[in-house]
Design a protein around this motif. Structure first.
Motif, PDB file in Angstrom:
ATOM      1  N   ASP A  50       3.134 -14.237 -64.555  1.00 53.59           N
ATOM      2  CA  ASP A  50       4.587 -14.316 -64.357  1.00 53.59           C
ATOM      3  C   ASP A  50       5.303 -13.149 -65.032  1.00 53.59           C
ATOM      4  O   ASP A  50       6.251 -12.593 -64.473  1.00 53.59           O
ATOM      5  CB  ASP A  50       5.120 -15.649 -64.891  1.00 53.59           C
ATOM      6  CG  ASP A  50       4.683 -16.815 -64.017  1.00 53.59           C
ATOM      7  OD1 ASP A  50       4.292 -16.562 -62.853  1.00 53.59           O
ATOM      8  OD2 ASP A  50       4.729 -17.960 -64.477  1.00 53.59           O
ATOM      9  N   VAL A  51       4.848 -12.769 -66.236  1.00 49.78           N
ATOM     10  CA  VAL A  51       5.476 -11.647 -66.936  1.00 49.78           C
ATOM     11  C   VAL A  51       5.301 -10.360 -66.122  1.00 49.78           C
ATOM     12  O   VAL A  51       6.233  -9.574 -65.967  1.00 49.78           O
ATOM     13  CB  VAL A  51       4.890 -11.497 -68.359  1.00 49.78           C
ATOM     14  CG1 VAL A  51       5.254 -10.151 -68.968  1.00 49.78           C
ATOM     15  CG2 VAL A  51       5.386 -12.624 -69.251  1.00 49.78           C
ATOM     16  N   MET A  52       4.108 -10.164 -65.563  1.00 47.74           N
ATOM     17  CA  MET A  52       3.866  -8.964 -64.753  1.00 47.74           C
ATOM     18  C   MET A  52       4.680  -8.973 -63.461  1.00 47.74           C
ATOM     19  O   MET A  52       5.083  -7.928 -62.965  1.00 47.74           O
ATOM     20  CB  MET A  52       2.381  -8.834 -64.434  1.00 47.74           C
ATOM     21  CG  MET A  52       1.574  -8.409 -65.645  1.00 47.74           C
ATOM     22  SD  MET A  52      -0.068  -7.887 -65.182  1.00 47.74           S
ATOM     23  CE  MET A  52      -0.708  -7.431 -66.809  1.00 47.74           C
ATOM     24  N   LEU A  53       4.908 -10.161 -62.929  1.00 48.14           N
ATOM     25  CA  LEU A  53       5.721 -10.269 -61.714  1.00 48.14           C
ATOM     26  C   LEU A  53       7.218 -10.209 -62.034  1.00 48.14           C
ATOM     27  O   LEU A  53       8.046 -10.234 -61.124  1.00 48.14           O
ATOM     28  CB  LEU A  53       5.420 -11.581 -60.974  1.00 48.14           C
ATOM     29  CG  LEU A  53       4.033 -11.715 -60.349  1.00 48.14           C
ATOM     30  CD1 LEU A  53       3.889 -13.082 -59.683  1.00 48.14           C
ATOM     31  CD2 LEU A  53       3.771 -10.612 -59.325  1.00 48.14           C
ATOM     32  N   GLY A  54       7.545 -10.134 -63.328  1.00 43.45           N
ATOM     33  CA  GLY A  54       8.960 -10.050 -63.717  1.00 43.45           C
ATOM     34  C   GLY A  54       9.686 -11.379 -63.596  1.00 43.45           C
ATOM     35  O   GLY A  54      10.903 -11.424 -63.402  1.00 43.45           O
ATOM     36  N   GLN A  55       8.933 -12.487 -63.704  1.00 45.09           N
ATOM     37  CA  GLN A  55       9.544 -13.811 -63.577  1.00 45.09           C
ATOM     38  C   GLN A  55       9.427 -14.577 -64.892  1.00 45.09           C
ATOM     39  O   GLN A  55       8.604 -14.254 -65.748  1.00 45.09           O
ATOM     40  CB  GLN A  55       8.851 -14.597 -62.465  1.00 45.09           C
ATOM     41  CG  GLN A  55       8.962 -13.901 -61.114  1.00 45.09           C
ATOM     42  CD  GLN A  55       8.236 -14.657 -60.012  1.00 45.09           C
ATOM     43  OE1 GLN A  55       7.694 -15.724 -60.236  1.00 45.09           O
ATOM     44  NE2 GLN A  55       8.226 -14.067 -58.830  1.00 45.09           N
ATOM     45  N   ALA A  56      10.237 -15.611 -65.054  1.00 44.27           N
ATOM     46  CA  ALA A  56      10.127 -16.463 -66.239  1.00 44.27           C
ATOM     47  C   ALA A  56       8.811 -17.230 -66.159  1.00 44.27           C
ATOM     48  O   ALA A  56       8.450 -17.745 -65.098  1.00 44.27           O
ATOM     49  CB  ALA A  56      11.301 -17.434 -66.290  1.00 44.27           C
ATOM     50  N   PRO A  57       8.064 -17.291 -67.278  1.00 49.57           N
ATOM     51  CA  PRO A  57       6.816 -18.062 -67.289  1.00 49.57           C
ATOM     52  C   PRO A  57       7.032 -19.480 -66.759  1.00 49.57           C
ATOM     53  O   PRO A  57       8.008 -20.144 -67.116  1.00 49.57           O
ATOM     54  CB  PRO A  57       6.425 -18.065 -68.771  1.00 49.57           C
ATOM     55  CG  PRO A  57       6.991 -16.794 -69.309  1.00 49.57           C
ATOM     56  CD  PRO A  57       8.297 -16.616 -68.567  1.00 49.57           C
ATOM     57  N   PHE A  58       6.112 -19.924 -65.900  1.00 55.51           N
ATOM     58  CA  PHE A  58       6.262 -21.176 -65.161  1.00 55.51           C
ATOM     59  C   PHE A  58       6.453 -22.388 -66.080  1.00 55.51           C
ATOM     60  O   PHE A  58       7.156 -23.327 -65.734  1.00 55.51           O
ATOM     61  CB  PHE A  58       5.035 -21.407 -64.260  1.00 55.51           C
ATOM     62  CG  PHE A  58       3.768 -21.655 -65.017  1.00 55.51           C
ATOM     63  CD1 PHE A  58       3.059 -20.608 -65.585  1.00 55.51           C
ATOM     64  CD2 PHE A  58       3.270 -22.935 -65.176  1.00 55.51           C
ATOM     65  CE1 PHE A  58       1.884 -20.822 -66.285  1.00 55.51           C
ATOM     66  CE2 PHE A  58       2.095 -23.162 -65.880  1.00 55.51           C
ATOM     67  CZ  PHE A  58       1.409 -22.097 -66.422  1.00 55.51           C
ATOM     68  N   TRP A  59       5.820 -22.377 -67.265  1.00 58.12           N
ATOM     69  CA  TRP A  59       5.871 -23.556 -68.135  1.00 58.12           C
ATOM     70  C   TRP A  59       7.236 -23.710 -68.802  1.00 58.12           C
ATOM     71  O   TRP A  59       7.515 -24.751 -69.405  1.00 58.12           O
ATOM     72  CB  TRP A  59       4.771 -23.491 -69.197  1.00 58.12           C
ATOM     73  CG  TRP A  59       4.801 -22.239 -70.018  1.00 58.12           C
ATOM     74  CD1 TRP A  59       4.088 -21.098 -69.766  1.00 58.12           C
ATOM     75  CD2 TRP A  59       5.587 -21.984 -71.171  1.00 58.12           C
ATOM     76  NE1 TRP A  59       4.390 -20.138 -70.709  1.00 58.12           N
ATOM     77  CE2 TRP A  59       5.300 -20.655 -71.588  1.00 58.12           C
ATOM     78  CE3 TRP A  59       6.494 -22.728 -71.915  1.00 58.12           C
ATOM     79  CZ2 TRP A  59       5.902 -20.066 -72.701  1.00 58.12           C
ATOM     80  CZ3 TRP A  59       7.098 -22.142 -73.015  1.00 58.12           C
ATOM     81  CH2 TRP A  59       6.794 -20.822 -73.408  1.00 58.12           C
TER      82      TRP A  59
END
Lengths: 207, 207, 207
Positions: A50-59
């Motif tokens: 998620d960090v590499m995709l630039g998104q907030a971590p799913f958890w």
């Protein structure tokens, strides 16, 4: 289908957490250490993705992963001596989790607009990076770098997903086929002790 | 100029990957383990930089780094016994790569609008963090923390870039001067065994 | 109040850096290695937090953390033999830093719009993840996973902050109460050797 995926995801999270807690126990960590290593094993791969995709971590949007890891810690502490006898159960949960985590990584990366080769890497990372993090945290050489087929099952699953998409298989069917591909490859690899060739240190040849 | 940079970047990626694969082989990792450690060494520093800058990791937009690492793995497996004899070649590639990675880190951080001191840190991280990641993954103490001048060459290169910019040297010339500064510092440091002072454990003085 | 927080933050950064540099010295790292491990200990937790929150790492906008770590390195190198005698001072600084880092992590996460359970995790990570990074970099098993109450003090502090907010305590007072809660829990835990139960390896029961 949705709720089936969710149940498998929880089983996978539980099995990954158990594997982290077991590693922690082999180093005599305390409960907090066990919880953190279990959590890192369960959510580490998806978090890096998620960090590499630039998104907030799913958890960070659903506390179920925290609760599931706490439940794994309780189970571990309470089952104690009976624990090793259940190793086939953990292996099964772990394999189901591996398959589903891989698919989740694939789909999330494709939805973010990346090409298939990135998605396959992210699928593999979602499934396998948690185990690497676990081994780094307990100061051991990562197991998946020198034992059996594990991450390779994720990569093969990614290729299967890709081929299915190329030939126009519907998404729901593609998911099912990929799921079984990962599960079957992993189980066969363990059953028949299939593994990759080992790298040999060139300096050793000189002696 | 552009294509020259690209060739040096590939040589650097190749040399960094080789250094990771060699470390993996010293721990008898399998091919997958060698590939992952090689990849982490080659792209780890740039990936950490990009994540901190809030950008997508550079390797996610161009598969050449994956292919280059695969090629390094093949080269390693095939050259086998002849490998150690080529160590001067790997050292040269590695030093060229270090210089170019440092410059890439500097420029990308400046373009993102950060001040020079952040750019120098990011240049150093781009060049040196991959090696730290490699050593963590094979469960060794990071080499660059206690051996020779390596990361310091990146920092000196960053300072040279800064001074060149301050006094108005054109960018193309600044890049060339910085490149040679890093290369020369690293080669001289190895040739004359120049290193930083070592920290001594205060508890040892008591004995 | 503002400037008091800043002074405590600097003391904390200094103490965290000293703890990293001491670990580095126990492995005979050179000055560069000491600086990097000190820096990772001081800013590692906050950096991981910021990356997960999708923000630029806090140290990239203020060079004071770099300078503070350099000052810690100089202090360490110059004080030499007198160093171990000051261990109570480092413990005090470290505890004050832990409390303030926890509060900073809590507040930053709440401002970013996340619920309290995420904020408590981030507070704990801000305070304790730097120490885990330190131990990974010097290739040791993370200390906080098997020794005394450390991260747990952060979590308790987070719960105190939450309860204060629930019952409507003003923010300034909440910060002060949380600060003392973390400090007191940590000092009492060390004074009375309070620790969590240890996980036991189930495979050992069989023997």
């Amino acid at each position: 289908m949705e709720s089936l995926q969710f149940i498998i995801e929880l089983l996978g999270t539980f099995a990954f957490a158990i594997s982290g807690i077991r590693s922690a126990s082999s180093k005599n960590f305390d409960w907090f250490g066990g919880y953190v290593v279990g959590l890192a094993t369960a959510i580490g791969g998806g978090t890096i993705r998620d960090v590499m995709l630039g998104q907030a971590p799913f958890w960070m949007t659903n506390s179920v992963y925290m609760v599931c890891t706490a439940f794994a810690l309780l189970t571990f502490v309470m089952l104690k001596r009976q624990f090793t006898r259940l190793s086939k159960t953990w292996f099964l949960f772990d394999t189901l989790g591996l398959a589903l985590f891989t698919i989740a990584g694939l789909q999330k990366t494709l939805i973010a607009g990346y090409p298939f080769w990135v998605a396959i890497i992210m699928g593999c990372m979602t499934g396998a990076a948690g185990g690497v993090l676990r081994d780094v945290l307990v100061n051991e050489v990562p197991l998946i770098f020198r034992k059996e087929i594990y991450a390779i099952a994720c990569i093969l699953g990614g290729l299967v997903y890709w081929v299915c998409t190329l030939v126009g298989v519907p998404v729901a069917l593609t998911v099912i086929i990929t799921f079984w591909a990962v599960v079957v490859v992993r189980i066969l690899a363990v059953k028949y002790s299939i593994s990759l060739p080992v790298l040999k240190d060139p300096d050793l040849w000189k002696k």
